[in-house]
Scaffold this active site. Sequence first.
Site, PDB file in Angstrom:
ATOM      1  N   LYS A  53       0.830  -1.205   0.000  1.00 48.31           N
ATOM      2  CA  LYS A  53       0.000   0.000   0.000  1.00 48.31           C
ATOM      3  C   LYS A  53       0.867   1.258   0.000  1.00 48.31           C
ATOM      4  CE  LYS A  53      -3.978  -2.224   2.163  1.00 48.31           C
ATOM      5  NZ  LYS A  53      -4.859  -2.381   3.332  1.00 48.31           N
ATOM      6  N   GLN A  97      -4.543  -1.265   9.786  1.00 43.79           N
ATOM      7  CA  GLN A  97      -4.565  -2.580   9.137  1.00 43.79           C
ATOM      8  C   GLN A  97      -5.128  -3.628  10.099  1.00 43.79           C
ATOM      9  OE1 GLN A  97      -3.786  -2.985   5.926  1.00 43.79           O
ATOM     10  NE2 GLN A  97      -3.927  -5.207   5.835  1.00 43.79           N
ATOM     11  N   ASP A 120     -10.945   3.430   4.498  1.00 42.04           N
ATOM     12  CA  ASP A 120     -11.395   2.032   4.446  1.00 42.04           C
ATOM     13  C   ASP A 120     -12.918   1.940   4.334  1.00 42.04           C
ATOM     14  OD1 ASP A 120      -9.485  -0.027   4.507  1.00 42.04           O
ATOM     15  OD2 ASP A 120      -9.052   0.296   6.642  1.00 42.04           O
TER      16      ASP A 120
HETATM   17  N1  L34 Z   1      -7.948  -1.968   7.538  1.00 46.25           N
HETATM   18  N2  L34 Z   1      -7.363  -4.108   6.928  1.00 46.25           N
HETATM   19  C1  L34 Z   1      -7.826  -2.919   6.588  1.00 46.25           C
HETATM   20  N3  L34 Z   1      -8.212  -2.610   5.320  1.00 46.25           N
HETATM   21  C2  L34 Z   1      -8.099  -3.545   4.338  1.00 46.25           C
HETATM   22  O1  L34 Z   1      -8.519  -3.273   3.108  1.00 46.25           O
HETATM   23  C3  L34 Z   1      -7.566  -4.803   4.656  1.00 46.25           C
HETATM   24  N4  L34 Z   1      -7.357  -5.792   3.716  1.00 46.25           N
HETATM   25  C4  L34 Z   1      -7.551  -7.197   4.103  1.00 46.25           C
HETATM   26  C5  L34 Z   1      -6.756  -7.425   5.379  1.00 46.25           C
HETATM   27  N5  L34 Z   1      -6.827  -6.324   6.321  1.00 46.25           N
HETATM   28  C6  L34 Z   1      -7.229  -5.073   5.983  1.00 46.25           C
HETATM   29  C7  L34 Z   1      -6.462  -5.727   2.715  1.00 46.25           C
HETATM   30  O2  L34 Z   1      -5.922  -4.696   2.351  1.00 46.25           O
HETATM   31  C8  L34 Z   1      -7.004  -7.946   2.918  1.00 46.25           C
HETATM   32  N6  L34 Z   1      -6.281  -6.957   2.150  1.00 46.25           N
HETATM   33  C9  L34 Z   1      -5.510  -7.237   1.002  1.00 46.25           C
HETATM   34  C10 L34 Z   1      -4.921  -6.214   0.267  1.00 46.25           C
HETATM   35  C11 L34 Z   1      -4.165  -6.477  -0.859  1.00 46.25           C
HETATM   36  C12 L34 Z   1      -3.973  -7.764  -1.278  1.00 46.25           C
HETATM   37  C13 L34 Z   1      -4.558  -8.784  -0.573  1.00 46.25           C
HETATM   38  C14 L34 Z   1      -5.310  -8.520   0.560  1.00 46.25           C
HETATM   39  C15 L34 Z   1      -3.137  -7.971  -2.488  1.00 46.25           C
HETATM   40  O3  L34 Z   1      -2.635  -7.055  -3.044  1.00 46.25           O
HETATM   41  N7  L34 Z   1      -2.944  -9.225  -2.959  1.00 46.25           N
HETATM   42  C16 L34 Z   1      -2.182  -9.477  -4.149  1.00 46.25           C
HETATM   43  C17 L34 Z   1      -0.841 -10.097  -3.922  1.00 46.25           C
HETATM   44  C18 L34 Z   1      -0.621 -10.692  -2.588  1.00 46.25           C
HETATM   45  C19 L34 Z   1       0.695 -11.382  -2.394  1.00 46.25           C
HETATM   46  O4  L34 Z   1       1.354 -11.724  -3.365  1.00 46.25           O
HETATM   47  O5  L34 Z   1       1.034 -11.579  -1.208  1.00 46.25           O
HETATM   48  C20 L34 Z   1      -3.017 -10.325  -5.096  1.00 46.25           C
HETATM   49  O6  L34 Z   1      -2.669 -10.366  -6.263  1.00 46.25           O
HETATM   50  O7  L34 Z   1      -4.003 -10.906  -4.642  1.00 46.25           O
END
Ligand code: L34
Length: 286
Positions: A53, A97, A120
Amino acid sequence: MSAQIIDGKARAKEIKEEVKAEVEQLKEKGVVPGLSVILVGNDPASQSYVKMKAKDCQEVGMNSEVIRMEESTSQEELLAEVERLNQDPNVHGILVQLPIPDHIDEKVIINAIAPSKDVDGFHPINVGKMMIGEEDAYLPCTPRGVVDLIKLTGTDLKGKHAVVVGRSNIVGKPASMLLLKEHATVTVCHSKTTNLKEITKQADILVAAVGRAHMITEDFVSPGTVVIDVGTNRIESGKLVGDVDYEKVSQIASHITPVPGGVGPMTRAMLLMNTLDAAKTIHGIK
Ligand code: L34
């Protein structure tokens, strides 16, 4: 027959380009959008998401900071940090987070974030505004990304049957509200639902947000369904997999999001959009 892949990563990149252009315009007006992310504890997944992020912010020209706090941080200490960010005029978006350690009451923390900086969309004020369809609410990032990806397939949601599996406050519940706003007929299923398969098989659009690796197998899906996989489950091999059994379901669905590269990058792109909106609103720029 094999499903078309919905490329969330590519779509997120497009959104980032749009945000970047707007950030440049804002900078000319003397405003640099800023996001502050608080990370409490050492959860490896959270650390990696938070890092991504912050990098996203950099890439589009926004200010960002990650505030790392010890696992042992008290609720009062975390509240004080949120309050400090609420008061800081250079901070437009605040994100704590999740998950946070068990000894801290998540509700108390979310309630403490200024609704105008709640990028959020988790604060009850923003949740309530979303429920009644007020325009100035921050919509939660993942559900917003889900709806965007469905539209990307060219699917007109109006009158379609959208089935959401999962009822969390972060994904399932708000996703069903946003789908309803798009005039879909929405069914929300969860762990206590009987005959889950019978219901998911009736879906034109299936949103899986249960948090259980590969739970949605081919016998939950009818031919021609648009399948959106919100799951990001780290399995024993270290691999990241969704809630949907991609190999099997992609033989049946019309469109499907991959994991990784589907909803995850969209969550982050929508966070940038919300932060941009927050900066504009706070500075009274349309
Ligand atoms: N406050 N907490 C708050 N806001 C959020 O919006 C989140 N979330 C969830 C967990 N806790 C939070 C996220 O940001 C889950 N989450 C999240 C964000 C981004 C990705 C996955 C979950 C992401 O970018 N995933 C990528 C690659 C992941 C990797 O390679 O490790 C994907 O392609 O799915």
